[in-house]
Design an enzyme around this catalytic site. Structure first.
Site, PDB file in Angstrom:
ATOM      1  N   ASP A  73      27.966  14.024  -4.041  1.00  0.00           N
ATOM      2  CA  ASP A  73      27.337  14.360  -5.174  1.00  0.00           C
ATOM      3  C   ASP A  73      25.660  14.311  -4.759  1.00  0.00           C
ATOM      4  OD1 ASP A  73      25.802  14.754  -7.721  1.00  0.00           O
ATOM      5  OD2 ASP A  73      27.073  13.228  -8.782  1.00  0.00           O
ATOM      6  N   HIS A  79      33.958   9.000 -17.270  1.00  0.00           N
ATOM      7  CA  HIS A  79      32.575   9.534 -17.594  1.00  0.00           C
ATOM      8  C   HIS A  79      32.864  10.877 -18.348  1.00  0.00           C
ATOM      9  CE1 HIS A  79      32.791  12.389 -14.099  1.00  0.00           C
ATOM     10  NE2 HIS A  79      33.224  11.341 -13.421  1.00  0.00           N
ATOM     11  N   HIS A 124      27.921   5.429  -8.903  1.00  0.00           N
ATOM     12  CA  HIS A 124      26.737   5.543  -8.636  1.00  0.00           C
ATOM     13  C   HIS A 124      26.392   4.870  -7.082  1.00  0.00           C
ATOM     14  CE1 HIS A 124      25.320   6.152 -12.996  1.00  0.00           C
ATOM     15  NE2 HIS A 124      25.870   7.358 -12.445  1.00  0.00           N
ATOM     16  N   ASP A 179      22.815  20.218  -9.231  1.00  0.00           N
ATOM     17  CA  ASP A 179      23.475  18.843  -9.320  1.00  0.00           C
ATOM     18  C   ASP A 179      24.935  19.423  -8.787  1.00  0.00           C
ATOM     19  OD1 ASP A 179      24.648  16.700  -9.743  1.00  0.00           O
ATOM     20  OD2 ASP A 179      24.194  16.603 -12.002  1.00  0.00           O
ATOM     21  N   ARG A 201      35.531  14.158  -7.507  1.00  0.00           N
ATOM     22  CA  ARG A 201      34.689  14.741  -8.657  1.00  0.00           C
ATOM     23  C   ARG A 201      34.352  16.184  -8.058  1.00  0.00           C
ATOM     24  NH1 ARG A 201      31.496  11.206  -9.565  1.00  0.00           N
ATOM     25  NH2 ARG A 201      29.618  11.753  -8.384  1.00  0.00           N
ATOM     26  N   TYR A 220      39.396   8.593 -10.450  1.00  0.00           N
ATOM     27  CA  TYR A 220      39.019   7.757  -9.544  1.00  0.00           C
ATOM     28  C   TYR A 220      39.989   6.640  -9.709  1.00  0.00           C
ATOM     29  CZ  TYR A 220      34.639  10.209 -10.632  1.00  0.00           C
ATOM     30  OH  TYR A 220      33.892  11.232 -11.140  1.00  0.00           O
ATOM     31  N   GLU A 223      31.746  19.256  -9.199  1.00  0.00           N
ATOM     32  CA  GLU A 223      30.682  19.583 -10.045  1.00  0.00           C
ATOM     33  C   GLU A 223      29.848  20.805  -9.957  1.00  0.00           C
ATOM     34  OE1 GLU A 223      27.531  16.731 -10.283  1.00  0.00           O
ATOM     35  OE2 GLU A 223      26.665  17.166 -12.044  1.00  0.00           O
ATOM     36  N   GLU A 262      31.779  18.558 -14.574  1.00  0.00           N
ATOM     37  CA  GLU A 262      31.947  17.601 -13.696  1.00  0.00           C
ATOM     38  C   GLU A 262      33.158  16.482 -13.633  1.00  0.00           C
ATOM     39  OE1 GLU A 262      28.775  14.473 -12.800  1.00  0.00           O
ATOM     40  OE2 GLU A 262      27.397  15.722 -14.352  1.00  0.00           O
ATOM     41  N   HIS A 287      19.507  14.764 -15.770  1.00  0.00           N
ATOM     42  CA  HIS A 287      20.386  14.635 -17.020  1.00  0.00           C
ATOM     43  C   HIS A 287      19.056  15.183 -17.968  1.00  0.00           C
ATOM     44  CE1 HIS A 287      23.103  11.500 -15.475  1.00  0.00           C
ATOM     45  NE2 HIS A 287      23.298  12.589 -14.823  1.00  0.00           N
ATOM     46  N   HIS A 314      26.298  17.479 -18.594  1.00  0.00           N
ATOM     47  CA  HIS A 314      25.135  17.041 -19.015  1.00  0.00           C
ATOM     48  C   HIS A 314      24.191  18.505 -19.011  1.00  0.00           C
ATOM     49  CE1 HIS A 314      23.661  16.498 -15.226  1.00  0.00           C
ATOM     50  NE2 HIS A 314      24.711  15.785 -14.862  1.00  0.00           N
ATOM     51  N   ASP A 322       0.842  -1.257   0.024  1.00  0.00           N
ATOM     52  CA  ASP A 322       0.086  -0.150   0.033  1.00  0.00           C
ATOM     53  C   ASP A 322       0.904   1.076  -0.242  1.00  0.00           C
ATOM     54  OD1 ASP A 322      -2.228  -1.431  -0.076  1.00  0.00           O
ATOM     55  OD2 ASP A 322      -2.637  -1.339   2.133  1.00  0.00           O
TER      56      ASP A 322
HETATM   57  N1  GLY Z   1      24.197  13.292 -10.007  1.00  0.00           N
HETATM   58  C1  GLY Z   1      24.255  12.920 -11.259  1.00  0.00           C
HETATM   59  C2  GLY Z   1      24.976  13.331 -12.233  1.00  0.00           C
HETATM   60  O1  GLY Z   1      26.075  14.087 -11.744  1.00  0.00           O
HETATM   61  O2  GLY Z   1      25.031  13.176 -13.276  1.00  0.00           O
HETATM   62 MN    MN Z   2      26.086  15.179  -9.796  1.00  0.00          MN
HETATM   63 MN    MN Z   3      25.914  15.816 -12.938  1.00  0.00          MN
END
Ligand code: GLY
Ligand code: MN
Ligand code: MN
Length: 432
Positions: A243, A345, A226, A254, A400, A383, A402, A379, A356, A349, A23
């Site tokens: 992040d 990466h 992630h 972000d 990172r 790593y 960003e 960003e 995104h 974005h 529920d």
């Molecule tokens: N937090 C998702 C990214 O940095 O793309």
């Molecule tokens: Mn991010």
């Molecule tokens: Mn991002």
């Protein structure tokens, strides 16, 4: 409406309530396209846009008022409410959708909607077209063309209006404050989830929710792109990568910051952090009208690669290390540019109602030109895990940085400048 033209009609459906378990539902999040066009935050709704229709161009199907249901599931605007408060020209209850849609789209040749994402909607659209096909003897031709609404709508969403920028700026400021707080309260032996709690608290204080699942990863967890478990104790000597950011009225921010759990960078952490920071600044400097989408990424990759060479983590010429090898022959394994071992990466974005966000990155096969009003993230990161064949002193360093940037007429504005990123500023803040 202008872009649809007189022959067109657009159909946009709300998000559905998703069940989490039995529920209990997931918190409702409106579909971003639907939200952008209507500002209406209920499920079970369909918006129809019919340019130059005399009885009204914006038709909203919604749930009816129902006091018994509303006692359980919350308030509804109802058909009167969506006309009075959401600017609908006409409104009908959602149960009448199949009955009314064929008449509404009759005489239009092009139907724009999100094809192929909602099987139910795909079938409904086909059934409406079939109703009209059976009526061609009345002299009204059935629709001939289905179009992805994305083509028109997502390009509109890519360019932020001043009102949208204001909301994104607010989301960015609150999120920057949350990161500042995280730096201030962080102590060894706290748990990652306690830092996450403070971040979410700052979002909620301003009425926001997280724009995506928060990543709070210390030490080796910072090297998992992630990582969202956020349940390990913080060890002195480790870096903490966060992040996390809030969304305001659906508009995301972000932010990533990386800082030492104990408030002081080790020599290796300091050296690598400076490489990432320099790369991020080089990338941000490349965000300006006339540059392409890929220019900031190339600037970041160049700075990261030369930094890795200077520190002895990569050997060779920067030019060669940046280059992606030619596609593999049949049966051979694809290989990639050496820098990608440490930076796997992209540098950013689009950002907007979706983290995104929508919008094309290429036009006619070429990287898109940056234009005023676009918002993107920058960003870069590095790593280094024990799986990498490097001196163990570099292991488990994940970094990172960003920020969110708005393309302006002569460069860009950093929306997330409210949280520090220089080494001396971070150390001073954490010492304070
Ligand atoms: N937090 C998702 C990214 O940095 O793309
Ligand atoms: Mn991010
Ligand atoms: Mn991002």
């Amino acid at each position: 409406m202008d872009k649809l033209g007189k022959q067109g009609v657009a159909i946009v459906k709300s998000a559905a309530v998703l069940i989490r378990n039995r529920d209990a539902d997931f918190p409702f999040r409106q579909d971003s396209d639907f939200w952008y066009l209507t500002g209406f935050n209920e499920p079970e709704a369909v918006a129809v846009f019919i340019p130059e229709r005399e009885e009204g161009e914006f038709i909203l199907f919604c749930q009816p008022r129902d006091p018994a249901m509303e006692r359980w599931t919350g308030r509804r605007a109802g058909v009167e409410g969506v006309v009075a408060d959401y600017g609908a020209d006409q409104a009908f209850v959602i149960g009448e959708l199949d009955k009314r849609l064929p008449n509404l789209i009759s005489g239009r040749s092009e139907i724009h909607y999100r094809l192929g994402t909602d099987e139910g909607l795909d079938q409904q659209v086909m059934s409406w077209i079939n109703v009209l096909r059976r009526q061609v003897r009345n002299g009204i031709p059935a629709p001939t063309t289905l179009k992805m609404l994305d083509v028109i709508l997502h390009d509109m969403r890519l360019f932020k209006a001043p009102e949208e920028v204001a909301m994104m700026r607010y989301a960015a400021q609150t999120s920057a404050r949350a990161h500042t707080k995280a730096m201030q309260i962080c102590r060894p032996q706290m748990n990652e989830f306690q830092i996450e709690a403070e971040l979410v608290r700052e979002f909620r204080v301003d009425g926001m929710v997280p724009a995506y699942n928060s990543i709070v990863g210390a030490g080796e967890n910072g090297c998992i792109l992630h990582y969202v478990e956020n349940n390990c104790p913080l060890k002195a000597g480790d870096l903490l990568l966060i992040d996390a950011a809030g969304e305001h009225q659906g508009y995301a921010s972000d932010i990533t910051r990386t800082f030492p759990v104990s408030g002081k960078f080790s020599p290796e952490q300091r050296a690598l952090y400076q490489v990432v920071l320099d790369a991020q600044k080089a990338a941000i400097a490349a965000v300006k009208p006339g540059n392409t989408w890929d220019d900031p990424h190339q600037a970041a990759v160049r700075a990261l690669t030369s930094g890795l060479v200077a520190l002895g983590l990569l050997q060779g010429s920067v030019e060669e290390l940046m280059k992606d090898p030619p596609p593999p022959a049949d049966g051979e394994k694809a290989s990639e540019a050496p820098y990608r071992q440490f930076y796997m990466h992209k540098t950013g974005h689009w950002l907007g109602l979706d983290v995104h966000d929508v919008g094309e990155y290429k036009m006619n096969g070429e990287w898109r030109i940056l234009e005023t009003g676009m918002v993107l993230t920058v960003e870069p990161g590095l790593y280094i895990s024990p799986a990498d064949n490097v001196d163990p002193k570099w292991w488990n360093i994940g970094i990172r940085i960003e920020d969110d940037v708005l393309v302006t007429h002569d460069g860009c504005e950093i929306l997330t400048s409210g949280v520090v990123k220089e080494i001396h500023d971070i150390e001073a803040l954490m010492a304070g």
